[in-house]
Design an enzyme around this catalytic site. Structure first.
Site, PDB file in Angstrom:
ATOM      1  N   SER A   1       0.830  -1.195   0.000  1.00 24.32           N
ATOM      2  CA  SER A   1       0.000   0.000   0.000  1.00 24.32           C
ATOM      3  C   SER A   1       0.877   1.262   0.000  1.00 24.32           C
ATOM      4  O   SER A   1       1.602   1.498  -0.951  1.00 24.32           O
ATOM      5  CB  SER A   1      -0.967  -0.041   1.181  1.00 24.32           C
ATOM      6  OG  SER A   1      -1.980   0.915   1.037  1.00 24.32           O
TER       7      SER A   1
ATOM      8  N   ASP B   1      -9.301  -4.580  -5.759  1.00 26.71           N
ATOM      9  CA  ASP B   1      -8.881  -3.681  -4.680  1.00 26.71           C
ATOM     10  C   ASP B   1      -9.991  -2.664  -4.404  1.00 26.71           C
ATOM     11  O   ASP B   1     -10.407  -1.933  -5.294  1.00 26.71           O
ATOM     12  CB  ASP B   1      -7.599  -2.959  -5.080  1.00 26.71           C
ATOM     13  CG  ASP B   1      -6.914  -2.279  -3.904  1.00 26.71           C
ATOM     14  OD1 ASP B   1      -7.618  -1.898  -2.945  1.00 26.71           O
ATOM     15  OD2 ASP B   1      -5.689  -2.119  -3.943  1.00 26.71           O
TER      16      ASP B   1
ATOM     17  N   HIS C   1      -7.571  -5.414  -1.404  1.00 29.35           N
ATOM     18  CA  HIS C   1      -6.367  -4.656  -1.060  1.00 29.35           C
ATOM     19  C   HIS C   1      -5.333  -5.529  -0.353  1.00 29.35           C
ATOM     20  O   HIS C   1      -4.141  -5.434  -0.601  1.00 29.35           O
ATOM     21  CB  HIS C   1      -6.746  -3.466  -0.181  1.00 29.35           C
ATOM     22  CG  HIS C   1      -5.613  -2.518   0.042  1.00 29.35           C
ATOM     23  ND1 HIS C   1      -4.973  -1.860  -0.986  1.00 29.35           N
ATOM     24  CD2 HIS C   1      -4.994  -2.113   1.182  1.00 29.35           C
ATOM     25  CE1 HIS C   1      -4.019  -1.091  -0.482  1.00 29.35           C
ATOM     26  NE2 HIS C   1      -4.014  -1.227   0.814  1.00 29.35           N
TER      27      HIS C   1
END
Length: 983
Positions: free
Chosen positions: A794, A868, A902
């Site tokens: 991330s 995601d 994610h």
């Protein structure tokens, strides 16, 4: 004091929304404890900034409570129990090495292997990595309200990809499995064991909960207030990868026998938002699927008209890049179809009665005296640009038998909440029951229109009133605040703690108030910076009331009339955290330390109060607490500790989750950036490794940037040198088994002092921090200068790409997972940046590695989930970045994981990511053909670094921002949860 907002990085129950709460026990990174509450299942949480290693703490009954509210409403913390799959997929030899047709197991692929490696199916990493990931998970623990029983909730490991591949509806920012009518991708428990807990910590024989179908998937486990029954939901697998709908079951705690709550087979649970709650010891209020509901609405082949959005009123509406939003009228109909519930009162004797009309109920909250319900619902008009949390919201007061009393508020659609931090919704918010009163409400109202950029005093006003106030009587003003309201920890008529904070300045204040004594003025107890962990005085410990709520525990001493509370603190010091328990006199401010963690070998924390199962005074010499204990080589175990003799009784004896790494070496190291900022990292080395004998190792540098307002705060040590190293299924520590040195969580502070914005010098500070870390591990002789790889997830992936672009002299290759690389695609803010693209154009562009794709010459592996749902990291970010890199001839590889979000959860995906990562490291780090890596600073005037060392430990991860499903921080094999209920 833990008065800043803290979150725990664990995926959570789909029916719960993230809200900040007070940390009522010590800050455990690897476990939380549930006391007398329910254990929801999980779905990936939305992102939210965090200042501590704890992530995403959530509870269901106090939906709107703030970071410090030990509220009147019952609250439940929820955490992810990882799912498992017995099936093994992919190709490989008997030892688990990758197929030689793709990458040899211990050598770089030859050129002809590269094409075939991109065409194969799911792969398996080497056996030494796979064995750690496949280790069976330990059970989750849950204590009864009376503290005399403990549940062992059994779970499996990683789920198969087939579970993620199930159809799901993406509606209004949430994902729904239409088969079982709840959030999709819920994990579950496979069984429940009940043990008696003796005063000496010994466990009785297991009573297995039985009576439900074999293979049942268990969710939403909760205790009745009297501890005599358990409630939970059941679903079973059906043909064609379908699932049955959820049904509510009840189990007798003494016998373990379970049965359905409803005799009718046609009553099913609707768990899209709330699910069920104990109203009293024998009655539950359940959100059910309306019996009259028919088939889902079908999408028309021909739309009724074009899709039109308008802003002819010239409203200023700035929103972040939210995912899974409603797109058209059909989506609105589907959202109503799946989320509409009929509330049903159901008694254990089999009687049941619907109450209220069908609606999209998001929260049902009984009053402490069991007379009223606080009922929250959302309604049309819906929005196509914000998720359901901002839809119009109505909060009503009912009696527990369903009679409408009054409307508390009806809030309009909130599309226009400013993006500046500390901005909030207009109108009443954080509406809850006082936990110390039978049926008194409290809430807060903003005075700045919800816009944090408007200067006004007061900024928030907190009100309170009876559930049924006297006609024409105005609500009482409890307190006026100049910062943003942060919650209340209640105690009684004469004592409560109220919190306020302001993100821009990191200021946090704690007030002592006397809620029902009009002539006593509020006074400030603590006024400090939330970044200054060394000054944190701790958080008040809470006790359970007979109504099932939680209030601050007042402690008495014999022959002493003083007012004492217990402050439970993390005890941050320059040598690492040393948790403590202080007896604090609220009148004089005098502290007495009555317990402190061992400093030499162990890391101990106070988890919860265990002597609060009856009403009445709590005396210091009768105190009993639950503690945890771990070391760098011993995993977490739990103990009872009693006063005044401070005897300890061990409760658990969990086996080591990965004995092959039991003797790994850990050291918390300190070093200095060229601008004088002190940095910290945790260095992990393989078992038996000696720098003098074995020489330098290939090194994996894994981190995540954080923002600070001062150099002093950025340089403070966070974590303990004695914490156990939890290794999650995607942890970089897995490469200890492959002979790597791991530099985990090196501090990457981005500092903006005074009026300076931290991101305006993001690249400069990022490179300086990385240079200092690389130089330190090279100086120690543990890392080969030409074999240092960098990676992150991330915002850590964003960091990785920037370092390869702007500091190619430091790293031989990079691994970037689920990142965002072009900040112009998130124009209304990202992470902790609340300026827009048009306000800070230069910063957005300079920070974007996409704009520097032509500078990236070192190999980079990009990994991204195809689904995601994180607001800042759309899958197309990796797609476009890869194309930009390829367009400049960069050595790069892109792996898109079908059905993954994610964070990655299926066994096939995780194993393949580990295989990809291992192969990348083997080829471009271990066998790095580029011998040109130069770790000398590009700044010829660089200052000498000052080095210092802290003894081995596992708590060196930085205080990074919360991520949706970030699997790259240490996670435990056992989860002991701290749940607080109103049962």
């Amino acid at each position: 004091m833990l008065l800043d907002k803290v979150y725990h990085r664990f995926s959570i129950s789909p029916n719960l929304r993230p809200v900040p709460i007070p940390l009522l026990c010590s800050p455990l990174l690897h476990q939380t404890l549930q006391l007398g509450a329910r254990l929801p299942s999980s779905s990936p949480p939305p992102p939210h900034p965090s200042r501590t290693p704890l992530r995403a703490l959530r509870f269901s009954r106090a939906k709107h409570m703030s970071s410090h509210a030990a509220s009147a409403a019952s609250f439940r913390l929820a955490c992810l129990a990882r799912s498992a799959s017995a099936a093994e997929s992919g190709t490989g030899d008997a030892n688990g090495a990758p197929d030689p047709a793709s990458f040899p197991s211990s050598a770089a692929p030859t050129p002809q292997d590269e094409e075939s490696s991109s065409l194969g199916g799911y792969r398996l990493p080497p056996k030494e990595i796979r064995d750690i990931v496949d280790a069976p998970p330990l059970p989750v623990l849950s204590f009864s309200p009376q503290r005399d029983k403990i549940l062992f909730l059994k779970r499996r490991s990683l789920p198969p990809l087939a579970e993620l591949a199930r159809p799901e509806e993406k509606l209004a920012g949430i994902r729904i499995d239409g088969d079982y009518n709840a959030r999709s991708r819920m994990s579950f428990y496979t069984g429940i064991g009940i043990h008696l807990l003796a005063d000496d910590g010994k466990l009785g024989p297991e009573i297995e909960v039985h009576g439900f179908p074999n293979g049942a998937k268990i969710n939403f486990v909760s205790w009745s207030r009297d501890g005599q029954h358990l409630s939970f939901s059941i679903r079973v697998d059906e043909e064609d990868n379908n699932s049955s709908k959820l049904r509510v079951w009840i189990a007798d705690v003494e016998s373990g026998k379970a049965r359905p709550l409803f005799a009718s087979p046609d009553i099913f649970l609707n768990a899209v938002f709330d699910n069920f709650v104990w109203v009293n010891d024998s009655t539950l209020l359940v959100c059910t699927i309306p019996i009259s509901r028919e088939a889902p609405p079908k999408k028309p082949l021909v739309p009724s008209g074009p899709k039109i959005q308008s802003n002819e009123q010239k409203n200023v509406v700035q929103v972040r890049t939210f995912q899974d939003l409603l797109k058209d009228e059909h989506d609105e109909d589907l959202f109503d179809y799946y989320s509409t519930s009929q509330l049903v009162l159901a008694s254990l004797d089999g009687t049941m009665r619907p109450i209220g009309p069908p609606a999209v109920y998001t929260s049902i909250d009984p009053s402490p005296d069991e007379k009223y319900l606080l009922v929250t619902s959302i309604h049309r008009p819906y929005s196509y640009i914000v998720p359901c949390g901002r839809f119009p919201k109505k909060i009503e007061l009912w009696t527990t038998d369903g009679k409408f009393i009054r409307e508390i508020c009806n809030l309009p659609l909130a599309e226009d909440i400013p993006i500046a931090f500390n901005s909030v919704r207009k109108g009443k918010r954080s509406i809850n029951w006082r936990p110390d009163k039978p049926s008194t409400l409290y809430w807060v109202e903003t005075q700045d229109g919800g816009d944090a950029k408007i200067e006004v005093s007061p900024r928030d006003i907190v009100y309170t009133e009876l559930a049924e106030p006297i006609i024409a009587e105005q609500p009482d003003v409890l307190h006026k605040l100049d910062l943003r309201y942060g919650g209340i920890s209640w105690c009684d008529d004469s004592f409560a703690l109220m919190y306020e904070s302001w993100y821009k300045t990191r200021r946090t204040r704690t007030w002592i108030i006397s809620p029902d004594i009009k002539n006593v003025e509020p006074r400030i107890l603590f006024d400090r910076s939330s970044e200054d962990v060394y000054s944190d005085p701790g958080s008040p410990m809470m006790r359970r009331t007979q109504a099932g709520t939680y209030v601050i525990a007042k402690i008495k001493k014999h022959d002493d009339a003083g007012t004492y509370i217990l402050l439970n603190g993390r005890g941050a010091t320059p040598e690492g955290n040393v948790p403590f328990l202080d007896l604090f006199d609220v009148n004089t401010g005098v502290k007495e330390r009555i317990w402190e963690s061992d400093k030499e070998k162990y890391y101990e924390t106070v988890v919860a109060l265990m002597s609060d199962y009856t009403d009445g005074d709590l005396f210091l010499d009768q105190l009993k607490v639950l503690t945890s204990k771990e070391s760098k080589t011993e995993n977490t175990q739990y103990f009872l500790q009693t006063w005044p003799d401070k005897k300890t009784f061990q409760i658990t004896n969990f086996p080591h989750p990965y004995p092959q790494l039991a003797s790994l070496q850990k050291e918390m190291i300190r070093y200095q950036r060229k601008d004088g900022v002190q940095l910290t990292a945790t260095l992990y080395l393989p078992p038996g490794y000696s720098p003098s004998k074995d020489g330098p190792l290939p090194c994996l540098f894994w981190s995540y940037p954080g923002e600070f307002k001062s150099k002093d705060a950025a340089g403070q040590v966070r974590g303990s040198p004695n914490e156990f190293a939890g290794i999650g299924p995607t942890s970089p520590l897995l490469w200890l088994a492959r002979g790597f040195a791991i530099l985990s969580g090196p501090t990457i502070p981005i500092i903006g002092e005074g009026d300076e914005e931290a991101n305006d010098r993001y690249v400069e500070q990022l490179v300086a921090s990385a240079e200092a870390a690389a130089e330190e591990v090279i100086r120690r002789g543990v890392a080969h200068p030409n074999k240092i790889a960098v990676g992150g997830h991330s915002y850590g992936a964003f960091m990785t790409a920037n370092l390869l672009a702007h500091a190619p002299h430091l790293f031989c290759c990079g691994i970037a997972r689920s990142g965002a690389y072009n900040r112009t695609l998130t124009p209304f803010g990202f992470q902790n940046e609340d300026r827009t693209l048009w306000e800070a154009t230069s910063t957005y562009i300079k920070m974007s590695p996409f704009m520097s794709a032509s500078k990236i010459t070192k190999p980079i592996l990009l990994v991204h989930g195809e689904e995601d749902n994180n607001s800042g990291t759309l899958t197309m970010q990796s797609d476009r970045f890869f194309n930009a890199l390829k367009g400049h001839g960069a050595l790069c590889r892109l792996v898109i994981l079908p059905f993954e979000s994610h964070g990655y959860s299926s066994r096939e995906s995780i194993m393949h990511v580990l295989w990809e990562t291992d192969a990348w490291l083997q080829k471009y780090c271990i066998n790095n053909p580029d011998e040109s890596t130069d770790h000398s600073s590009k700044d010829e005037s660089k200052n000498s670094s000052t080095k210092s060392t802290v003894s081995a430990g596992g708590g060196g991860a930085p205080d990074s921002e919360s991520l949706n499903g970030d699997g790259f921080h240490h996670t435990p094999r056992s989860l002991l949860w701290y749940f607080l209920s109103t049962f």
